[in-house]
Design a protein around this motif. Structure first.
Motif, PDB file in Angstrom:
ATOM      1  N   THR A  31       5.121  29.372 -50.212  1.00 36.24           N
ATOM      2  CA  THR A  31       6.175  29.290 -49.271  1.00 36.24           C
ATOM      3  C   THR A  31       6.594  30.298 -48.690  1.00 36.24           C
ATOM      4  OG1 THR A  31       7.951  29.475 -50.968  1.00 36.24           O
ATOM      5  CG2 THR A  31       6.987  27.361 -50.405  1.00 36.24           C
ATOM      6  N   THR A  32       6.371  31.673 -49.375  1.00 40.53           N
ATOM      7  CA  THR A  32       6.864  32.967 -48.678  1.00 40.53           C
ATOM      8  C   THR A  32       6.487  33.239 -47.220  1.00 40.53           C
ATOM      9  OG1 THR A  32       7.176  33.879 -51.137  1.00 40.53           O
ATOM     10  CG2 THR A  32       7.055  35.218 -49.455  1.00 40.53           C
ATOM     11  N   GLN A  33       5.300  33.428 -47.175  1.00 38.71           N
ATOM     12  CA  GLN A  33       4.582  33.813 -45.791  1.00 38.71           C
ATOM     13  C   GLN A  33       5.105  32.733 -44.641  1.00 38.71           C
ATOM     14  OE1 GLN A  33       3.440  36.949 -45.555  1.00 38.71           O
ATOM     15  NE2 GLN A  33       3.784  36.326 -43.216  1.00 38.71           N
ATOM     16  N   PRO A  34       5.058  31.474 -44.997  1.00 40.83           N
ATOM     17  CA  PRO A  34       5.470  30.699 -43.804  1.00 40.83           C
ATOM     18  C   PRO A  34       6.794  31.053 -43.434  1.00 40.83           C
ATOM     19  CG  PRO A  34       3.975  29.376 -45.432  1.00 40.83           C
ATOM     20  CD  PRO A  34       4.220  30.839 -45.958  1.00 40.83           C
ATOM     21  N   VAL A  35       7.593  31.046 -44.402  1.00 41.73           N
ATOM     22  CA  VAL A  35       9.231  31.284 -43.986  1.00 41.73           C
ATOM     23  C   VAL A  35       9.294  32.813 -43.340  1.00 41.73           C
ATOM     24  CG1 VAL A  35      11.266  31.817 -45.027  1.00 41.73           C
ATOM     25  CG2 VAL A  35       9.928  29.947 -45.893  1.00 41.73           C
ATOM     26  N   VAL A  36       8.694  33.674 -43.916  1.00 38.25           N
ATOM     27  CA  VAL A  36       8.584  34.929 -43.027  1.00 38.25           C
ATOM     28  C   VAL A  36       8.293  34.747 -41.861  1.00 38.25           C
ATOM     29  CG1 VAL A  36       7.639  37.524 -43.099  1.00 38.25           C
ATOM     30  CG2 VAL A  36       8.323  36.362 -45.348  1.00 38.25           C
ATOM     31  N   GLU A  86      17.138  25.000 -38.595  1.00 38.60           N
ATOM     32  CA  GLU A  86      16.653  23.548 -38.176  1.00 38.60           C
ATOM     33  C   GLU A  86      15.159  23.507 -38.432  1.00 38.60           C
ATOM     34  OE1 GLU A  86      17.632  23.689 -33.948  1.00 38.60           O
ATOM     35  OE2 GLU A  86      19.644  22.749 -34.358  1.00 38.60           O
ATOM     36  N   LYS A  87      14.282  24.711 -38.318  1.00 35.17           N
ATOM     37  CA  LYS A  87      12.940  24.666 -38.446  1.00 35.17           C
ATOM     38  C   LYS A  87      12.616  24.411 -39.908  1.00 35.17           C
ATOM     39  CE  LYS A  87       8.558  25.792 -37.153  1.00 35.17           C
ATOM     40  NZ  LYS A  87       8.065  25.075 -36.369  1.00 35.17           N
ATOM     41  N   LEU A  88      13.435  25.084 -40.830  1.00 32.11           N
ATOM     42  CA  LEU A  88      13.142  25.068 -42.131  1.00 32.11           C
ATOM     43  C   LEU A  88      13.993  23.999 -42.806  1.00 32.11           C
ATOM     44  CD1 LEU A  88      13.205  28.813 -43.080  1.00 32.11           C
ATOM     45  CD2 LEU A  88      11.126  27.370 -42.599  1.00 32.11           C
ATOM     46  N   GLU A  89      14.670  23.205 -42.007  1.00 33.66           N
ATOM     47  CA  GLU A  89      15.613  22.152 -42.823  1.00 33.66           C
ATOM     48  C   GLU A  89      16.329  22.598 -43.933  1.00 33.66           C
ATOM     49  OE1 GLU A  89      13.178  18.884 -43.605  1.00 33.66           O
ATOM     50  OE2 GLU A  89      13.010  18.482 -41.415  1.00 33.66           O
ATOM     51  N   VAL A  99      16.307  34.605 -46.734  1.00 30.96           N
ATOM     52  CA  VAL A  99      15.928  33.045 -46.223  1.00 30.96           C
ATOM     53  C   VAL A  99      15.139  32.371 -47.083  1.00 30.96           C
ATOM     54  CG1 VAL A  99      14.898  31.669 -44.395  1.00 30.96           C
ATOM     55  CG2 VAL A  99      16.623  33.542 -43.812  1.00 30.96           C
ATOM     56  N   ILE A 100      14.211  33.349 -47.443  1.00 30.34           N
ATOM     57  CA  ILE A 100      13.284  32.847 -48.935  1.00 30.34           C
ATOM     58  C   ILE A 100      14.168  32.140 -49.956  1.00 30.34           C
ATOM     59  CG2 ILE A 100      11.409  33.210 -50.340  1.00 30.34           C
ATOM     60  CD1 ILE A 100      10.063  35.337 -48.233  1.00 30.34           C
ATOM     61  N   GLU A 101      15.092  32.860 -50.560  1.00 31.67           N
ATOM     62  CA  GLU A 101      15.977  32.517 -51.435  1.00 31.67           C
ATOM     63  C   GLU A 101      16.528  31.221 -51.227  1.00 31.67           C
ATOM     64  OE1 GLU A 101      19.452  34.481 -53.989  1.00 31.67           O
ATOM     65  OE2 GLU A 101      17.892  35.752 -53.337  1.00 31.67           O
ATOM     66  N   ILE A 102      16.987  31.150 -50.110  1.00 34.11           N
ATOM     67  CA  ILE A 102      17.891  29.852 -49.725  1.00 34.11           C
ATOM     68  C   ILE A 102      16.746  28.804 -49.546  1.00 34.11           C
ATOM     69  CG2 ILE A 102      19.070  28.577 -47.722  1.00 34.11           C
ATOM     70  CD1 ILE A 102      20.136  31.696 -47.071  1.00 34.11           C
ATOM     71  N   GLN A 151      14.868  23.746 -51.969  1.00 39.35           N
ATOM     72  CA  GLN A 151      13.609  23.054 -52.360  1.00 39.35           C
ATOM     73  C   GLN A 151      13.919  22.669 -53.962  1.00 39.35           C
ATOM     74  OE1 GLN A 151      10.732  22.129 -50.854  1.00 39.35           O
ATOM     75  NE2 GLN A 151      11.754  23.053 -49.139  1.00 39.35           N
ATOM     76  N   GLN A 152      14.281  23.564 -54.746  1.00 38.60           N
ATOM     77  CA  GLN A 152      14.613  23.243 -56.002  1.00 38.60           C
ATOM     78  C   GLN A 152      15.775  22.210 -56.195  1.00 38.60           C
ATOM     79  OE1 GLN A 152      16.053  26.680 -58.458  1.00 38.60           O
ATOM     80  NE2 GLN A 152      14.269  26.173 -59.868  1.00 38.60           N
ATOM     81  N   TYR A 153      16.755  22.345 -55.499  1.00 43.64           N
ATOM     82  CA  TYR A 153      17.824  21.338 -55.570  1.00 43.64           C
ATOM     83  C   TYR A 153      17.457  20.115 -54.885  1.00 43.64           C
ATOM     84  CZ  TYR A 153      22.083  19.140 -54.024  1.00 43.64           C
ATOM     85  OH  TYR A 153      23.256  18.149 -54.019  1.00 43.64           O
ATOM     86  N   ALA A 154      16.603  19.963 -53.922  1.00 43.90           N
ATOM     87  CA  ALA A 154      16.091  18.692 -53.194  1.00 43.90           C
ATOM     88  C   ALA A 154      15.099  18.144 -54.208  1.00 43.90           C
ATOM     89  CB  ALA A 154      15.843  19.053 -51.920  1.00 43.90           C
ATOM     90  N   GLY A 155      14.370  18.869 -55.264  1.00 40.19           N
ATOM     91  CA  GLY A 155      13.292  18.345 -56.098  1.00 40.19           C
ATOM     92  C   GLY A 155      12.044  18.537 -55.560  1.00 40.19           C
ATOM     93  N   GLY A 156      11.997  19.264 -54.384  1.00 40.35           N
ATOM     94  CA  GLY A 156      10.712  19.198 -53.768  1.00 40.35           C
ATOM     95  C   GLY A 156      10.029  20.537 -54.312  1.00 40.35           C
TER      96      GLY A 156
END
Length: 93
Positions: free
Chosen positions: A10-15, A56-59, A80-83, A88-93
């Protein structure tokens, strides 16, 4: 190991989203992760456009405060990666 694999995946796509969004909003193609958005001339309106577009892009929700507290784009990307990972952890994803 699975969580670190997930983190790495997930890191590189977020960056990429962060950097591409800043480049698009600022209309400057030579921006890098080492650049400071304040030195690039980001004001509160432009900063708001950046965080809203990324959110919006990352929801996720990214605050203007997060950008201003992390003006170097690489540091902002890390925040942003941390958020994103927390969401993802909160949403169960």
């Amino acid at each position: 190991m699975q969580s670190s694999d997930k983190t790495a995946s997930t890191t590189q796509p977020v960056v990429d989203v962060v950097l591409e969004t800043i480049i698009r909003v600022m209309r400057q193609s030579d921006i890098t992760l080492a650049d400071n958005v304040l030195e690039l001339g980001v004001d509160s309106l432009t900063g708001t456009r950046i965080v809203v577009a990324i959110g919006e892009k990352l929801e996720i929700e990214v605050s203007l405060e997060t950008l201003l507290e992390n003006p170097v784009i690489g540091d902002f990307s890390d925040a942003v990666i941390e958020i994103f990972e927390d969401w993802q952890q909160y949403a169960g994803g």
